[in-house]
Design an enzyme around this catalytic site. Structure first.
Site, mmCIF file in Angstrom:
data_model
loop_
_atom_site.group_PDB
_atom_site.id
_atom_site.type_symbol
_atom_site.label_atom_id
_atom_site.label_comp_id
_atom_site.label_asym_id
_atom_site.label_seq_id
_atom_site.Cartn_x
_atom_site.Cartn_y
_atom_site.Cartn_z
ATOM 1 N N MET A 105 48.932 -5.659 16.807
ATOM 2 C CA MET A 105 48.767 -7.027 16.688
ATOM 3 C C MET A 105 48.467 -7.145 15.204
ATOM 4 O O MET A 105 47.910 -6.421 14.470
ATOM 5 C CB MET A 105 47.136 -7.272 17.381
ATOM 6 N N GLU A 164 44.504 -12.415 20.442
ATOM 7 C CA GLU A 164 45.992 -13.134 20.811
ATOM 8 C C GLU A 164 46.064 -12.900 22.300
ATOM 9 O O GLU A 164 45.886 -11.845 22.687
ATOM 10 C CB GLU A 164 47.056 -12.559 20.143
ATOM 11 N N ASN A 174 46.741 -9.322 13.059
ATOM 12 C CA ASN A 174 45.473 -9.732 12.551
ATOM 13 C C ASN A 174 45.482 -9.581 10.853
ATOM 14 O O ASN A 174 46.110 -8.600 10.428
ATOM 15 C CB ASN A 174 44.350 -9.150 12.810
ATOM 16 N N GLY A 177 51.552 -3.560 22.029
ATOM 17 C CA GLY A 177 51.954 -2.419 21.249
ATOM 18 C C GLY A 177 51.053 -2.433 19.874
ATOM 19 O O GLY A 177 50.658 -1.552 19.390
ATOM 20 N N HIS A 214 57.127 -4.667 12.173
ATOM 21 C CA HIS A 214 57.255 -6.147 12.980
ATOM 22 C C HIS A 214 55.724 -6.571 12.589
ATOM 23 O O HIS A 214 55.665 -7.863 12.184
ATOM 24 C CB HIS A 214 57.264 -5.716 14.572
ATOM 25 N N GLU A 215 54.854 -5.746 12.700
ATOM 26 C CA GLU A 215 53.330 -6.434 12.535
ATOM 27 C C GLU A 215 53.265 -6.741 11.096
ATOM 28 O O GLU A 215 52.569 -7.913 10.893
ATOM 29 C CB GLU A 215 52.234 -5.482 12.981
ATOM 30 N N GLU A 244 57.453 -14.802 17.079
ATOM 31 C CA GLU A 244 57.910 -13.620 17.685
ATOM 32 C C GLU A 244 59.398 -13.253 17.833
ATOM 33 O O GLU A 244 59.724 -12.429 17.383
ATOM 34 C CB GLU A 244 57.501 -13.513 18.952
ATOM 35 N N HIS A 269 54.887 -10.127 10.155
ATOM 36 C CA HIS A 269 54.227 -11.237 10.642
ATOM 37 C C HIS A 269 53.430 -12.017 9.615
ATOM 38 O O HIS A 269 52.649 -13.032 9.591
ATOM 39 C CB HIS A 269 53.173 -10.659 11.868
#
Length: 884
Positions: free
Chosen positions: A270, A127, A272, A268, A304-305, A327, A308
């Site tokens: 990602m 990204e 994926n 920080g 957070h990740e 985000e 997602h």
């Protein structure tokens, strides 16, 4: 390095891709300098695209080794290939298969985008547009494909091979020292969510059963020997999975969920699909090396990740203009998770402090942009506080406007209608409008208008009629558009406590300001009230109201809203700092009756509440930062005057409250006998203990030095140890240098702890700090190729040391600019992030502003700037001050 002139991409020019890629079969044969990548792509014309259009694939520094269409090699005249792109002039007008082979060098990839190596571990970051550094591709978020990935590597070099999705076949390759693993992700995804990892890694693992009964293997992979430091991260993963089911009804959808920590990472972490790759600072923790802040950040970033998986992966964004859609929404979700895990009031205050420090200043400077930008030259430069933090505040306002039930229904509808799609902000708002019946077209202005709105309030109390009239007016600098929709959570407070007053226009304590101005009337108000506005920070605005210190301190004593109690203390402190800074006073120890009254109010607050909620008390005692004060001033800022003013107030508070602070430290020490725990209550006690010591040291540096040295020696955890060192770092003398040297020696083999050590020294507000930084750049642990080291030393200097960064002689500006120029040749993305530190240069007084402008102009004239840095420079120099 991409040095071509940046091309402006505009939202209004969006058009669907002319082709789609339904399936991607990847084969990656990993080698340190000669990795071969073969992609077999199942391509078809897009019915929504241009019929017969050429197929234009993105690339970045690629070497093409082979190209076949439907099994046949293509003649040279059928295509054009460069390191930055591959074009088939006349692709078939039917579904077809394209086979592409490229060669890349992961070890030489210092940009840390695409496939690279970190401490010998192969990993990826795709990204926003890193996948094109691996293979030629339609590298855009609205092209969703199903991926099957075969990874091959040397068994000794990379015994662990991880990819997206679920594991498939694996085994040894006969007559070689190599092995392979196959991973299949059944969920269509854009290329930016592709990931792989290969290396020598330790694993900590557990299992999780979803609400649907799926048995999931959950694992965290770290560098060898660091497994025990991953336990907290693993626990945070499991808590995140359970919370997302409970709070949003979102179950996990694969058989495995893997987190990998690497040392070199631009971001920080990602998200994926099924394989989250993290900067190791957001995974590794134990009491000896991690602070309470580290534990809280790990918890938040892990969440957070993971969140997602639905808000970003299952529902992705149509184009990069919709970045806030994934985000901003996911930041809101991780904030809610952390609030449930910790103190909601304390966490909310922390969120707002971050927003004001980072996003309000961004909104007020030349890099201001809407939450959904209309144009960009380099998308990497729009991973900003405006997209993330302000984007989250917009989601929070929707919940405030609609209420929890309608908000949850809207979220459910959004996920259901857009699952497997690339969505837009309009899709997001439409789901809430459909469920609530509320027209959100005017509210959408929050996504389109840059700047921080200002709400001015004025109140009149009629004692005879027992009536209170409150007038509100909104404005937005540089904007002539329609008024924004602003939810104002409010109440009234009197000298003896909350006031119950009737106002039918404020149902459930929330008034929606939809016009430029409006007036509220409260009946049966028994005493002169103090309005408590924007409770819980119900909208990201600046508030102006002519309240005196006594009225604000009434809110500190009696308001039922914790945020506004804290805000009241901050507002009084800010006025005291700004008054003194504006006077440019050199008499640093003058206090005055207003400061005396403020100290007395804080003393009464501590007596009544400090031990009941230490975390909140620590926040009430903490003064606004120098950066926040500069943002309030807005123009002609003298950082030295701001620093002196803030130090004067800190010194006065330390002297006035010293007896109470010492008693608090004793009481908290007696309550801290249990082993270290990162829970919110224990962290709160440590926060207040260390805040008290900081003020004591400000009042009496000699006594503070002795106390800090004792704490540093006796501390059983990094929170207390680092707090003591931070206090010593601010007091010149032999004790400081001895402590810093001993700390550096003790943690010489702990990179994440050394980052803290670098940062502490970079923020010492003394003229000698520039020489100190020069010495630290030669330290064996410092490397320009490691983003954490650069952020710790140079980033902390630029953001956390305003008197030295903005030195009158321009030397601080020059230091940062020189670093940016050197780093631009190694890692343009990090160089551009550092350069944003100049975003507030026009706010400074003319002499400093002129120095900064000269340095920026010289940098802009340098040839071969990266696209990332050239974009930030152009916007920083072209923009004007828009302090709202």
């Amino acid at each position: 390095m991409r040095t071509e002139t940046p091309q402006t991409i505009r939202l209004e020019d969006y058009r669907p891709s002319d082709h789609l890629i339904d399936r991607v079969d990847l084969d990656l044969r990993l080698s340190p300098h000669d990795t071969r990548v073969t992609a077999t792509l199942a391509i078809r014309p897009n019915p929504a695209g241009e019929a017969g259009a050429p197929l234009v694939l993105d690339g970045d520094e690629l070497i093409l080794l082979g190209l076949e269409c439907d099994g046949q090699a293509l003649p040279a005249e059928a295509f054009a290939a460069t390191p930055s792109g591959l074009t088939l002039h006349r692709p078939p007008r039917r579904p077809f298969t394209l086979r592409i082979e490229t060669q890349i060098d992961p070890t030489a990839n210092t940009k840390l985008m695409g496939l690279y190596r970190s401490n010998g571990v192969y990993c990826t970051q795709c990204e926003a547009d890193g996948f094109r550094r691996i293979i030629y591709f339609l590298d855009r978020p609205d092209v969703l494909s199903v991926y099957t990935t075969r990874i091959e590597a040397g068994r000794d070099e990379a015994p662990v091979l991880l990819g997206n999705g679920n594991p498939g076949a694996c085994g040894l390759i006969a007559d070689t020292d190599r092995h392979y693993a196959v991973w299949h992700d059944p969920h269509p995804k854009p290329a930016y969510l592709f990931a792989l990892v290969g290396g020598r890694l330790d694993r900590v693992a557990t299992r999780f059963t979803t609400m649907e009964g799926r048995d999931v293997a959950v694992a965290v992979y770290v560098e060898p020997g660091k497994g025990p430091r991953a336990d907290y991260a693993l626990d945070a993963v499991v808590r995140s999975m359970r919370w997302d089911e409970t709070a949003f009804g979102r179950p996990y959808d694969l058989d495995v969920f893997n987190v990998v920590a690497v040392s070199d990472f631009n971001m920080g972490a990602m998200e994926n699909k099924g394989l989250n790759i993290f900067n190791d600072k957001y995974v590794l923790a134990d009491p000896e090396t991690a602070t309470d802040t580290d534990y809280a950040n790990i918890e938040a970033v892990i969440a957070h990740e993971y969140f997602h998986n639905w808000s970003g992966n299952r529902v992705t964004c149509r184009d990069w203009f919709q970045l806030c859609l994934k985000e901003g929404l996911t930041v809101f979700r991780d904030q809610e998770f952390s609030s449930d895990m910790r103190s909601r009031a304390v966490h909310r205050i922390g969120e707002v402090r971050t927003l004001r420090a980072r996003q309000f200043s961004e909104d007020a400077g030349p890099l201001a942009h809407p939450v959904r930008p209309r144009a960009y030259a380099e998308i990497n430069n729009f991973y900003t506080a405006t997209v993330y933090e302000k984007g989250a505040e917009i989601v929070r306002m929707i919940r405030t406007l609609l209420g929890p039930a309608a908000f949850r229904a809207g979220m459910d509808r959004y996920f259901a209608e857009n699952d497997g799609r690339a969505a837009t902000v309009e899709d997001f708002l439409a789901a809430f409008a459909a469920e609530s019946g509320r027209d959100l077209s005017a509210f959408a202005g929050w996504y389109e208008r840059p700047g921080t709105p200002r709400v001015t309030a004025a109140g009149i109390y009629d004692a005879d009629a027992r009536r209170y009239t409150l007038s509100l007016r909104q404005s937005l600098a540089g904007g002539d558009g329609a008024p924004l929709v602003i939810p104002v959570a409010l109440g009234l407070v009197g000298a003896s406590g909350p006031i119950e007053a009737a106002c039918p226009r404020v149902p459930d304590g929330v008034f929606v300001l939809e016009a430029t101005s409006d007036t509220l009337t409260f009946e049966d108000v028994a005493e002169p009230p103090v309005p408590s506005l924007f409770r819980g920070f119900s909208a990201p605005v600046r508030v102006e109201m002519d309240l005196g210190d006594a009225e604000r301190l009434t809110l500190l004593r009696h308001d039922t809203d914790p945020f506004n109690r804290w805000q009241a203390a901050q507002s009084v402190a800010m006025r005291l700092i700004l008054d003194r800074a504006g006077a440019r006073s050199v008499e640093a120890d003058e206090a005055g009756p207003a400061a005396e009254a403020y100290a007395a109010a804080l003393g009464a607050f501590l007596d009544a509440e400090a031990l009941a909620d230490p975390a909140f008390a620590a926040l009430v005692l903490a003064l606004p930062s120098e950066g926040e004060a500069a943002n309030e001033i807005g123009r002609d800022v003298d950082p030295d005057a701001v620093h002196r003013a803030r130090q004067t107030l800190r010194r006065h508070l330390g002297r006035s409250l010293r007896g109470r602070l010492e008693s608090l430290r004793e009481a908290l020490a007696q309550a801290a006998g249990a082993p270290f725990s990162p829970d919110a209550a224990s962290a709160g006690r440590r926060a207040l203990t260390n805040t008290a010591l900081d003020l004591i040291a400000m009042a009496d540096p000699e006594a503070g030095t002795r106390a800090a040295e004792a704490q540093l020696s006796a501390a059983s955890n990094m929170t207390d140890r680092l707090a003591a060192l931070a206090i010593l770092a601010q007091i010149p003398g032999t004790a400081r240098e001895t402590a810093l040297a001993a700390f550096g020696d003790r943690y010489a083999d702990e990179p994440l702890v050394l980052d803290k050590w670098f940062a502490l020294q970079a923020t010492i507000p003394e003229a000698g700090t520039l020489d100190r930084i020069a010495r630290l750049r030669s330290h064996p642990a410092f490397a320009m190729t490691n983003p954490n080291r650069v952020r710790a030393l140079i980033g902390s200097f630029g953001l956390g040391n305003p008197t030295q960064f903005a030195r009158a002689d321009g030397a601080g500006f020059a230091l940062l600019a020189e670093t940016v120029e050197a780093l631009d040749r190694v890692n343009p993305q990090i160089a551009a992030k550092l350069l944003t530190t100049f975003g507030s240069w026009r706010m400074l007084e003319p002499a400093r502003s002129s120095k900064a402008g000269e340095i920026l102009s010289r940098m802009q004239a340098r040839p071969s700037l990266s696209r990332d840095v050239a974009d930030i420079l152009a916007r920083t120099l072209a923009g004007s001050l828009t302090h709202s």
